[in-house]
Design an enzyme around this catalytic site. Sequence first.
Site, PDB file in Angstrom:
ATOM      1  N   LEU A  69       0.872  -1.133  -0.024  1.00 49.75           N
ATOM      2  CA  LEU A  69       0.016  -0.016  -0.062  1.00 49.75           C
ATOM      3  C   LEU A  69       0.712   1.188   0.148  1.00 49.75           C
ATOM      4  O   LEU A  69       1.800   1.455   0.890  1.00 49.75           O
ATOM      5  CB  LEU A  69      -0.753  -0.090   1.297  1.00 49.75           C
ATOM      6  CG  LEU A  69      -1.524  -1.182   1.517  1.00 49.75           C
ATOM      7  CD1 LEU A  69      -2.341  -1.140   2.910  1.00 49.75           C
ATOM      8  CD2 LEU A  69      -3.034  -1.230   0.631  1.00 49.75           C
ATOM      9  N   CYS A  70       0.574   2.012  -0.820  1.00 49.43           N
ATOM     10  CA  CYS A  70       1.188   3.528  -0.915  1.00 49.43           C
ATOM     11  C   CYS A  70      -0.032   4.430  -1.327  1.00 49.43           C
ATOM     12  O   CYS A  70      -0.951   4.197  -1.608  1.00 49.43           O
ATOM     13  CB  CYS A  70       2.496   3.532  -1.689  1.00 49.43           C
ATOM     14  SG  CYS A  70       2.235   3.247  -3.558  1.00 49.43           S
ATOM     15  N   GLY A  71       0.404   5.756  -1.800  1.00 50.35           N
ATOM     16  CA  GLY A  71      -0.573   6.602  -2.295  1.00 50.35           C
ATOM     17  C   GLY A  71      -1.416   6.004  -3.439  1.00 50.35           C
ATOM     18  O   GLY A  71      -2.776   6.101  -3.507  1.00 50.35           O
TER      19      GLY A  71
END
Length: 156
Positions: A69-71
């Site tokens: 998960l990231c932006g």
Amino acid sequence: MSDKPIALGNDDAAIALSEVLAEHLAARGFRVDRYGPATASAAGEDYPDVAVQVAQRVADGTHDRAVLLCGTGIGMAIAANKVPGVRAAQAADTYSAERARKSNDAQVLAIGARTVGPELARAIVDAWLASEYEGGRSASKVAKLVALDGARAAVR
């Protein structure tokens, strides 16, 4: 599905979504190994670092599957795909998540915390976990991806 824990990695942009998904996976009976910062004050690990750490653990067999998960999920997927033997796919909908497994044998799923809400993220993860690689018409294509890993390793 294996009895190995699922890896869940995040950067500082996705701490809240990581908490949501960790709780969701645990409620579904999965063991979860967490990677990346747990709080905003602990931030400092960039997404390439987390992605490679998790992808290496997929490549070495510690985990069969991982969620990153990231932006947007894009950076995590790009970084994870640099690790030979790993196929990471970014998905923002359930159909793409399902096809990532069924057609591409993706062991790593990347989701964007700034582009996907918690309910959809849960549904995406569920669709991906419920899917298995089908082989068939996709087998020759996945074999070419595996061959690319070997060619890339030979250049290093």
